[in-house]
Design a protein around this motif. Structure first.
Motif, PDB file in Angstrom:
ATOM      1  N   PRO A   1      55.930  56.125  64.279  1.00 54.69           N
ATOM      2  CA  PRO A   1      56.123  55.833  65.860  1.00 54.69           C
ATOM      3  C   PRO A   1      57.331  55.340  66.213  1.00 54.69           C
ATOM      4  N   ASP A   2      57.937  55.743  67.544  1.00 55.66           N
ATOM      5  CA  ASP A   2      59.365  55.236  67.993  1.00 55.66           C
ATOM      6  C   ASP A   2      58.931  53.790  68.294  1.00 55.66           C
ATOM      7  N   THR A   3      57.667  53.486  68.838  1.00 54.95           N
ATOM      8  CA  THR A   3      57.454  52.148  69.120  1.00 54.95           C
ATOM      9  C   THR A   3      55.963  52.037  68.912  1.00 54.95           C
ATOM     10  N   LEU A   4      55.356  50.605  68.540  1.00 53.84           N
ATOM     11  CA  LEU A   4      54.096  50.508  68.442  1.00 53.84           C
ATOM     12  C   LEU A   4      53.321  49.834  69.753  1.00 53.84           C
TER      13      LEU A   4
ATOM     14  N   ASP B   1      55.248  51.805  59.225  1.00 53.36           N
ATOM     15  CA  ASP B   1      54.204  51.951  59.970  1.00 53.36           C
ATOM     16  C   ASP B   1      54.086  53.348  60.539  1.00 53.36           C
TER      17      ASP B   1
ATOM     18  N   SER C   1      52.201  60.310  62.102  1.00 50.26           N
ATOM     19  CA  SER C   1      53.677  60.457  62.391  1.00 50.26           C
ATOM     20  C   SER C   1      54.272  59.115  62.389  1.00 50.26           C
TER      21      SER C   1
ATOM     22  N   VAL D   1      51.321  57.921  71.905  1.00 55.12           N
ATOM     23  CA  VAL D   1      51.697  56.814  70.954  1.00 55.12           C
ATOM     24  C   VAL D   1      52.341  57.261  69.791  1.00 55.12           C
ATOM     25  N   GLY D   2      53.688  57.190  69.504  1.00 51.43           N
ATOM     26  CA  GLY D   2      54.395  57.462  68.346  1.00 51.43           C
ATOM     27  C   GLY D   2      54.710  58.854  68.202  1.00 51.43           C
ATOM     28  N   GLN D   3      54.340  59.656  69.203  1.00 52.94           N
ATOM     29  CA  GLN D   3      54.405  61.327  68.899  1.00 52.94           C
ATOM     30  C   GLN D   3      55.854  61.906  69.471  1.00 52.94           C
TER      31      GLN D   3
ATOM     32  N   CYS E   1      46.879  52.730  64.462  1.00 52.02           N
ATOM     33  CA  CYS E   1      48.414  52.360  63.792  1.00 52.02           C
ATOM     34  C   CYS E   1      47.930  51.897  62.368  1.00 52.02           C
TER      35      CYS E   1
ATOM     36  N   THR F   1      46.549  60.239  64.537  1.00 51.25           N
ATOM     37  CA  THR F   1      45.609  60.651  65.625  1.00 51.25           C
ATOM     38  C   THR F   1      44.637  61.726  65.235  1.00 51.25           C
TER      39      THR F   1
ATOM     40  N   VAL G   1      51.308  56.535  62.869  1.00 49.67           N
ATOM     41  CA  VAL G   1      50.287  56.466  63.799  1.00 49.67           C
ATOM     42  C   VAL G   1      49.398  57.774  63.250  1.00 49.67           C
TER      43      VAL G   1
END
Length: 149
Positions: free
Chosen positions: A145-148, A40, A143, A82-84, A107, A44, A42
């Motif tokens: 993501p740490d979490t989606l 996965d 990037s 998100v995800g950065q 995503c 932007t 992200v």
């Protein structure tokens, strides 16, 4: 140990060539990756207000999907950071990115995460922006993501 967590590209969209031919060849290459693989990411897009990208998320999403040729999923998510987490800020100076704000976020899922996949995803979005008629520079971030959302 080195681990790529993302990249930033300040793209002069107006100068970008039509990359569809190159993108289809790259999609075939990434199609050789492990069929069970899942990575996965992200993506932007940030731009100045004069770029006119507001309200064009669905259009850019569809253009990006076309350019991924079924080798990467692309789904729109609300813009934000998100995800950065842990991703360094872009090295481009304030002169180049001043006034840019994140206008859209996506995503995406490919079969692997690598510098090559990050560059390929970037090229997909540069070409999608070019095809939409965008003519202003855009800051594209890809990037892990740490979490989606």
């Amino acid at each position: 140990m080195f681990r790529l967590t993302g990249l930033h590209v300040l793209a002069p969209v107006r100068l970008a060539p039509d990359s569809r031919f190159d993108l289809v060849a790259a999609a075939d290459w990434f199609g050789l990756a492990d069929r069970d693989g899942r990575a996965d990411m992200v993506v932007t897009v940030s731009a100045g207000e004069s770029a006119g990208l507001g309200g064009r998320v669905a259009e850019i999403r569809e253009l990006a999907r076309e350019r991924a040729f079924g080798r990467m999923t692309v789904d729109a998510v609300p813009a934000g950071r998100v995800g950065q987490n842990g991703l360094a800020p872009p090295l481009a100076g304030e002169l180049q990115t001043g006034g840019m704000r994140q206008t859209m976020a996506f995503c995406c899922r490919a079969r692997e995460w690598s510098p090559d996949v990050a560059a390929w995803a970037t090229e997909i979005f540069v070409d999608a922006l070019r095809a939409s008629g965008a003519a202003h520079p855009a800051l594209i971030t890809v990037s892990v993501p740490d979490t989606l959302p």
